[in-house]
Design a protein around this motif. Sequence first.
Motif, PDB file in Angstrom:
ATOM      1  N   MET A  85      48.948  44.908   8.103  1.00  0.00           N
ATOM      2  CA  MET A  85      49.531  45.621   9.234  1.00  0.00           C
ATOM      3  C   MET A  85      50.928  46.171   8.871  1.00  0.00           C
ATOM      4  O   MET A  85      51.277  47.299   9.207  1.00  0.00           O
ATOM      5  CB  MET A  85      49.652  44.624  10.385  1.00  0.00           C
ATOM      6  N   VAL A  86      51.682  45.334   8.156  1.00  0.00           N
ATOM      7  CA  VAL A  86      53.035  45.730   7.761  1.00  0.00           C
ATOM      8  C   VAL A  86      52.984  46.876   6.750  1.00  0.00           C
ATOM      9  O   VAL A  86      53.726  47.862   6.870  1.00  0.00           O
ATOM     10  CB  VAL A  86      53.785  44.525   7.149  1.00  0.00           C
ATOM     11  N   ILE A  87      52.075  46.760   5.792  1.00  0.00           N
ATOM     12  CA  ILE A  87      51.964  47.801   4.761  1.00  0.00           C
ATOM     13  C   ILE A  87      51.574  49.132   5.390  1.00  0.00           C
ATOM     14  O   ILE A  87      52.153  50.173   5.093  1.00  0.00           O
ATOM     15  CB  ILE A  87      50.947  47.368   3.681  1.00  0.00           C
ATOM     16  N   LEU A  88      50.612  49.065   6.298  1.00  0.00           N
ATOM     17  CA  LEU A  88      50.162  50.278   6.985  1.00  0.00           C
ATOM     18  C   LEU A  88      51.324  50.903   7.771  1.00  0.00           C
ATOM     19  O   LEU A  88      51.548  52.116   7.715  1.00  0.00           O
ATOM     20  CB  LEU A  88      49.002  49.906   7.924  1.00  0.00           C
ATOM     21  N   ALA A  89      52.079  50.060   8.471  1.00  0.00           N
ATOM     22  CA  ALA A  89      53.185  50.567   9.294  1.00  0.00           C
ATOM     23  C   ALA A  89      54.278  51.187   8.423  1.00  0.00           C
ATOM     24  O   ALA A  89      54.853  52.224   8.777  1.00  0.00           O
ATOM     25  CB  ALA A  89      53.772  49.430  10.137  1.00  0.00           C
ATOM     26  N   PHE A  90      54.554  50.573   7.286  1.00  0.00           N
ATOM     27  CA  PHE A  90      55.551  51.141   6.374  1.00  0.00           C
ATOM     28  C   PHE A  90      55.105  52.511   5.876  1.00  0.00           C
ATOM     29  O   PHE A  90      55.895  53.441   5.823  1.00  0.00           O
ATOM     30  CB  PHE A  90      55.786  50.200   5.176  1.00  0.00           C
ATOM     31  N   THR A  91      53.824  52.602   5.511  1.00  0.00           N
ATOM     32  CA  THR A  91      53.295  53.882   5.036  1.00  0.00           C
ATOM     33  C   THR A  91      53.461  54.945   6.118  1.00  0.00           C
ATOM     34  O   THR A  91      53.929  56.052   5.856  1.00  0.00           O
ATOM     35  CB  THR A  91      51.800  53.732   4.675  1.00  0.00           C
ATOM     36  N   MET A  92      53.094  54.596   7.339  1.00  0.00           N
ATOM     37  CA  MET A  92      53.203  55.549   8.452  1.00  0.00           C
ATOM     38  C   MET A  92      54.654  55.972   8.665  1.00  0.00           C
ATOM     39  O   MET A  92      54.948  57.145   8.876  1.00  0.00           O
ATOM     40  CB  MET A  92      52.666  54.910   9.734  1.00  0.00           C
ATOM     41  N   LEU A  93      55.562  54.992   8.582  1.00  0.00           N
ATOM     42  CA  LEU A  93      56.975  55.280   8.846  1.00  0.00           C
ATOM     43  C   LEU A  93      57.527  56.254   7.809  1.00  0.00           C
ATOM     44  O   LEU A  93      58.211  57.222   8.152  1.00  0.00           O
ATOM     45  CB  LEU A  93      57.772  53.973   8.839  1.00  0.00           C
ATOM     46  N   TYR A  94      57.211  56.014   6.532  1.00  0.00           N
ATOM     47  CA  TYR A  94      57.776  56.880   5.489  1.00  0.00           C
ATOM     48  C   TYR A  94      57.073  58.230   5.423  1.00  0.00           C
ATOM     49  O   TYR A  94      57.720  59.249   5.187  1.00  0.00           O
ATOM     50  CB  TYR A  94      57.740  56.161   4.134  1.00  0.00           C
ATOM     51  N   VAL A  95      55.756  58.239   5.640  1.00  0.00           N
ATOM     52  CA  VAL A  95      55.032  59.514   5.624  1.00  0.00           C
ATOM     53  C   VAL A  95      55.448  60.353   6.833  1.00  0.00           C
ATOM     54  O   VAL A  95      55.670  61.555   6.737  1.00  0.00           O
ATOM     55  CB  VAL A  95      53.506  59.277   5.601  1.00  0.00           C
ATOM     56  N   GLY A  96      55.584  59.728   7.984  1.00  0.00           N
ATOM     57  CA  GLY A  96      55.945  60.454   9.196  1.00  0.00           C
ATOM     58  C   GLY A  96      57.384  60.938   9.157  1.00  0.00           C
ATOM     59  O   GLY A  96      57.687  62.045   9.573  1.00  0.00           O
ATOM     60  N   GLY A  97      58.282  60.113   8.651  1.00  0.00           N
ATOM     61  CA  GLY A  97      59.691  60.491   8.592  1.00  0.00           C
ATOM     62  C   GLY A  97      60.570  59.414   9.183  1.00  0.00           C
ATOM     63  O   GLY A  97      60.759  59.358  10.400  1.00  0.00           O
ATOM     64  N   ILE A  98      61.102  58.561   8.323  1.00  0.00           N
ATOM     65  CA  ILE A  98      61.928  57.450   8.793  1.00  0.00           C
ATOM     66  C   ILE A  98      63.231  57.972   9.396  1.00  0.00           C
ATOM     67  O   ILE A  98      63.831  58.918   8.872  1.00  0.00           O
ATOM     68  CB  ILE A  98      62.195  56.434   7.657  1.00  0.00           C
ATOM     69  N   GLY A  99      63.624  57.398  10.511  1.00  0.00           N
ATOM     70  CA  GLY A  99      64.872  57.801  11.155  1.00  0.00           C
ATOM     71  C   GLY A  99      64.725  58.951  12.142  1.00  0.00           C
ATOM     72  O   GLY A  99      65.639  59.238  12.897  1.00  0.00           O
ATOM     73  N   THR A 100      63.568  59.635  12.139  1.00  0.00           N
ATOM     74  CA  THR A 100      63.331  60.702  13.114  1.00  0.00           C
ATOM     75  C   THR A 100      62.578  60.120  14.306  1.00  0.00           C
ATOM     76  O   THR A 100      61.836  59.148  14.150  1.00  0.00           O
ATOM     77  CB  THR A 100      62.484  61.839  12.505  1.00  0.00           C
ATOM     78  N   THR A 101      62.769  60.731  15.475  1.00  0.00           N
ATOM     79  CA  THR A 101      62.152  60.158  16.673  1.00  0.00           C
ATOM     80  C   THR A 101      60.628  60.322  16.665  1.00  0.00           C
ATOM     81  O   THR A 101      59.896  59.411  17.027  1.00  0.00           O
ATOM     82  CB  THR A 101      62.738  60.813  17.935  1.00  0.00           C
TER      83      THR A 101
END
Lengths: 331, 257
Positions: free
Chosen positions: A250-266
């Motif tokens: 779950m954590v790995i998937l969430a990290f992937t989503m966060l970085y692919v989507g754009g960390i720090g952006t809403t």
Amino acid sequence: MTNSPATISSKLMAALRHAPAIAAAGMVAYAIADGGYIVTVVGFGLIYTIFVAGLNIFMGYAGQTSFGQNAFAAIGAYASAVLTATYGWPPLLAALAGIVATAICAFVIGYPTLRLKGHYLAMATLAIGLIIYEVAVQWQSVTNGYMGISGIPALGIGHYELLSDRAQLIFLAIMAVLSLAASWLLRHSRFGRALVALSGSEDAARALGINVRQYKLTAFIISAIYASISGTLFVHIVGFISPEMIGMNMVILAFTMLYVGGIGTTTGPLIGAIVIGLLPESIRSFKDYQDLVYGAALILILIYAPGGIASLDQVVKKLLRTKAPAKEVAP
Amino acid sequence: MIRLRVEHLTKRFGGLVANSDVTFSINAAGVSAVIGPNGAGKTTLFNMISGFSPPTEGRVFFNEQEITGLEPEEIATRGLVRTFQLTQLFQNQSVLENVMIGRHVRTKAGVIGALLRPRWVRDEERQTEQRSHELLDLVGLGAQADMLASTLPYGQQRLLEIARAMATDPQLLMLDEPAAGLNHEETEKLSQIIRRISDLGTTVLLIEHDMRLVMNTADHIVVLNFGRKIAEGSPSHIQADKDVIEAYLGGTEMLDA
């Protein structure tokens, strides 16, 4: 010379900045209209949007690291599962109890842990996730161990229940939008500015009177509450929970989503969750090479859009600048 | 009125004595400076006063209240705010947002306020933005408000750090080598801005290498050498002081100023 080409391109740029988020929202709308198998995929994407939006507040805004967010999703998920399925509580009350329990746990865990920085914080939070997983496995009288808990009722208030896939998806979409709106409001406030300040330089933040420890802890608790809500939604949609569902994957998937989507952006969490949610589906035709294509796609995205898909406009801007250097002379 | 008073400040790192028995006081009015050759213990002194590194011995009084050993954020809240020798800007934020962050201690909204946005929070946000624009104008960065802090040239980054510190409405502003890396013209402008800040009622204390800036700007100078205070007084007094001239190796640097 007129400056109309410049105006057009700046308008285009503004449109481009919102394009990924609009496309992701469009995908959700399509799923609601279509109502087929895609409903399940997009539904998971929306649940993860909330989870990742919380992670983004702690990691993207405040610049900290947590590998243990699955712990808080687990607390929310199991609180909802046990209280509704075993004790017959109404879902909303169980969800609130889960949120309160999560917030208390996040405070108790965060208070000592957040003294750590960088890799040390990452390791400590990793441990929290692993501990909660073990608790879910071992505390059989409550969690039913590996067997998990089934028969969790659908979401609803009183006699009104969200039974159809479409109604559930609409509800998830509303929850995701509320989560992102809250994230935006937090970012664009005194609170959010304190977070980006301590993310930029803790010394400078302290020199300006910002209580760094207090703000880190608050951000940690808020991200835990997001995780708890996503855990609750998950068990009510699926109707079942087991330790395997709240593990490290779950954590790995969430990290992937966060970085692919754009960390720090809403909107990054929404974009990342939808793209990563749909990616395996869209490359299913590659059959045996699926994993290879999935990995390659991730690497390509992170090389060419290091700020994530949400900042695709920056990539395009850079491309245009290198192609037409003469037009980009500083004023 | 005495704004800052330090008594017998001593800082030891193991066997190394960075500051030894430093005592002086700073008037509320005017610009003061701490000067001294490299390694004289100036930055250590600043760190002790601002709470980043508590003194081994001695006491610090701000507005006649003891602040020795308080946390930096507590000291900043009381109105004593510092900048850093190596600028510590929030590089990924806009110039305006950097200054808005500085308003933190003078504003109140929390998480609930951010989410519900009652009228007082919206008013506070508007005032924060307005005040930040004023401060950018004060340091001459009004036109750069929307730029990313990291894209500013070095000299402007230093000015931005001053504007950000001023956003806390400090009673005492401590600047750690504000002219480091600035050219002649920029130093001149900096000197004017420091005088402006002082005239507006904020006490300024600077650590500085640049003698031209110090002699043109400061009313009162404390000289450190090897961690000890060797002289204190007006610029003309300091320029004539034998010990000071000796500390600066024959004083060529001093005479140039």
